[in-house]
Design a protein around this motif. Structure first.
Motif, PDB file in Angstrom:
ATOM      1  N   TYR A   1      44.468  57.105  18.131  1.00 32.14           N
ATOM      2  CA  TYR A   1      44.025  55.802  17.615  1.00 32.14           C
ATOM      3  C   TYR A   1      43.753  55.908  16.116  1.00 32.14           C
ATOM      4  N   THR A   2      44.291  54.960  15.358  1.00 30.78           N
ATOM      5  CA  THR A   2      44.173  55.003  13.895  1.00 30.78           C
ATOM      6  C   THR A   2      42.717  54.980  13.450  1.00 30.78           C
ATOM      7  N   SER A   3      41.880  54.158  14.117  1.00 34.04           N
ATOM      8  CA  SER A   3      40.483  54.034  13.702  1.00 34.04           C
ATOM      9  C   SER A   3      39.757  55.368  13.801  1.00 34.04           C
TER      10      SER A   3
ATOM     11  N   PHE B   1      31.106  52.313   1.453  1.00 33.24           N
ATOM     12  CA  PHE B   1      31.965  51.273   2.029  1.00 33.24           C
ATOM     13  C   PHE B   1      32.928  51.866   3.058  1.00 33.24           C
TER      14      PHE B   1
ATOM     15  N   LEU C   1      31.080  52.697   6.312  1.00 33.79           N
ATOM     16  CA  LEU C   1      30.764  51.480   7.088  1.00 33.79           C
ATOM     17  C   LEU C   1      32.009  50.965   7.796  1.00 33.79           C
ATOM     18  N   ALA C   2      33.130  50.929   7.058  1.00 33.72           N
ATOM     19  CA  ALA C   2      34.380  50.442   7.642  1.00 33.72           C
ATOM     20  C   ALA C   2      34.795  51.309   8.821  1.00 33.72           C
TER      21      ALA C   2
ATOM     22  N   CYS D   1      32.406  50.795  11.865  1.00 31.82           N
ATOM     23  CA  CYS D   1      32.620  49.520  12.565  1.00 31.82           C
ATOM     24  C   CYS D   1      33.936  49.512  13.327  1.00 31.82           C
ATOM     25  N   SER D   2      34.980  50.070  12.714  1.00 29.46           N
ATOM     26  CA  SER D   2      36.277  50.117  13.402  1.00 29.46           C
ATOM     27  C   SER D   2      36.162  50.917  14.688  1.00 29.46           C
TER      28      SER D   2
ATOM     29  N   SER E   1      34.194  49.032  17.391  1.00 30.08           N
ATOM     30  CA  SER E   1      34.873  47.914  18.040  1.00 30.08           C
ATOM     31  C   SER E   1      36.030  48.389  18.906  1.00 30.08           C
ATOM     32  N   VAL E   2      36.742  49.430  18.447  1.00 35.38           N
ATOM     33  CA  VAL E   2      37.831  49.961  19.279  1.00 35.38           C
ATOM     34  C   VAL E   2      37.266  50.540  20.569  1.00 35.38           C
TER      35      VAL E   2
ATOM     36  N   ILE F   1      36.481  47.827  22.983  1.00 36.22           N
ATOM     37  CA  ILE F   1      37.686  47.315  23.647  1.00 36.22           C
ATOM     38  C   ILE F   1      38.165  48.284  24.729  1.00 36.22           C
ATOM     39  N   LEU F   2      38.187  49.574  24.390  1.00 36.17           N
ATOM     40  CA  LEU F   2      38.667  50.580  25.350  1.00 36.17           C
ATOM     41  C   LEU F   2      37.776  50.614  26.588  1.00 36.17           C
TER      42      LEU F   2
ATOM     43  N   PHE G   1      41.718  53.030  29.540  1.00 37.44           N
ATOM     44  CA  PHE G   1      42.181  53.950  28.499  1.00 37.44           C
ATOM     45  C   PHE G   1      41.230  55.130  28.289  1.00 37.44           C
TER      46      PHE G   1
ATOM     47  N   TRP H   1      26.091  56.282   7.056  1.00 39.76           N
ATOM     48  CA  TRP H   1      26.267  55.173   6.106  1.00 39.76           C
ATOM     49  C   TRP H   1      24.927  54.680   5.595  1.00 39.76           C
TER      50      TRP H   1
ATOM     51  N   SER I   1      34.254  41.323  18.476  1.00 42.34           N
ATOM     52  CA  SER I   1      34.571  41.466  17.054  1.00 42.34           C
ATOM     53  C   SER I   1      34.999  40.137  16.447  1.00 42.34           C
TER      54      SER I   1
ATOM     55  N   LEU J   1      32.695  43.004   5.261  1.00 42.19           N
ATOM     56  CA  LEU J   1      33.538  44.201   5.385  1.00 42.19           C
ATOM     57  C   LEU J   1      33.550  44.697   6.823  1.00 42.19           C
TER      58      LEU J   1
ATOM     59  N   CYS K   1      36.935  44.816   9.141  1.00 42.72           N
ATOM     60  CA  CYS K   1      37.449  46.084   9.685  1.00 42.72           C
ATOM     61  C   CYS K   1      37.478  46.067  11.202  1.00 42.72           C
ATOM     62  N   SER K   2      36.421  45.503  11.811  1.00 38.57           N
ATOM     63  CA  SER K   2      36.395  45.432  13.273  1.00 38.57           C
ATOM     64  C   SER K   2      37.570  44.619  13.788  1.00 38.57           C
TER      65      SER K   2
ATOM     66  N   SER L   1      40.906  46.482  13.411  1.00 43.00           N
ATOM     67  CA  SER L   1      41.144  47.582  14.341  1.00 43.00           C
ATOM     68  C   SER L   1      41.346  47.083  15.759  1.00 43.00           C
TER      69      SER L   1
END
Lengths: 151, 151
Positions: A40-42, A92, A95-96, A99-100, A103-104, A107-108, A114, A134, B42, B95, B99-100, B103
């Motif tokens: 996963y990219t995040s 920054f 934090l990004a 959060c990513s 949230s991923v 979802i999973l 998954f 952060w 998100s 931000l 980002c959320s 992703s």
């Protein structure tokens, strides 16, 4: 110039830097140890950012240790500007990434197929550690930014 | 006190505020129009944050318009502090939301079953607009923060 608690070269700053490094390492361990996180990219983004936070915070912790023990604060405007910019960028980015990842993971966990509960809990813990990292980075950067005009 | 371009009460600040509001409205439109966005946390977060950015930026745009046309900048330290704090909080929130959303959209697009290409493109566009709104908010908050010590 009086020493602002939390700014570069004080013992409060040393505590903040050590906290950042510890939380970043914890985040990395929760994410990487025995897990194939790179699907996963995040998660890759989180690992990259935390991999940047650890050396940055440890280097500045060494600077703080030198300042605290020699009782001589290094207050060069150029150096402080670089540290403030670096702190804000990492602030920054972390934090990004946090959060990513959160949230991923949500979802999973919601899809239920998954990742198992144990694996998803590890992702969540990793994201929480990155969030704490952060938070401490934010304080460091605010204190240093506050110090900047008076240098 | 010379006027810093981009700080409160200048025409550059007015452009930044209008840009923030326009991008935030675009993000809301891409996310909300004819889409059931509330099935993902998100996306609800993004809608909430963008719903805060729009009135905030429009109010400050009105303040800027008054300052520009009456040629009298409102530079009360208390007011400016509140604006700087509000800007920074919204900056971090937007931000995080951007980002959320990005992703989550990436995961949904990867899984290929939860949203079609057209729907996912709309989510991505919404996230990109929120990101642009964050970028302009960052500039506004930096300029106002820069102005704060000289007030």
């Amino acid at each position: 110039m009086e020493a602002l608690p939390g700014a570069l070269g004080t013992s409060a700053s040393l505590s903040l830097r050590l906290g950042q490094a510890i939380f970043a390492v914890a985040s990395l361990l929760f994410m990487c140890l025995d897990i194939q996180f790179y699907s996963y990219t995040s998660f890759c983004f989180l690992v990259t950012v935390m991999g940047l936070v650890v050396p940055w915070s440890l280097t500045l912790a060494v600077v703080d240790v030198c300042s605290v023990f020699t009782n001589r604060a290094t207050r060069q405007p150029g150096l402080l500007s670089i540290i403030v910019i670096g702190d804000w960028v990492l602030c920054f980015l972390s934090l990004a990434a946090s959060c990513s990842t959160a949230s991923v993971t949500s979802i999973l966990l919601g899809s239920g197929r998954f990742c198992g509960v144990k694996l998803c809990t590890r992702y969540q813990l990793s994201s929480a550690m990155a969030f704490l990292s952060w938070f401490l980075l934010l304080f460091s950067s605010l204190f240093n930014l506050w110090l900047l005009p008076s240098v």
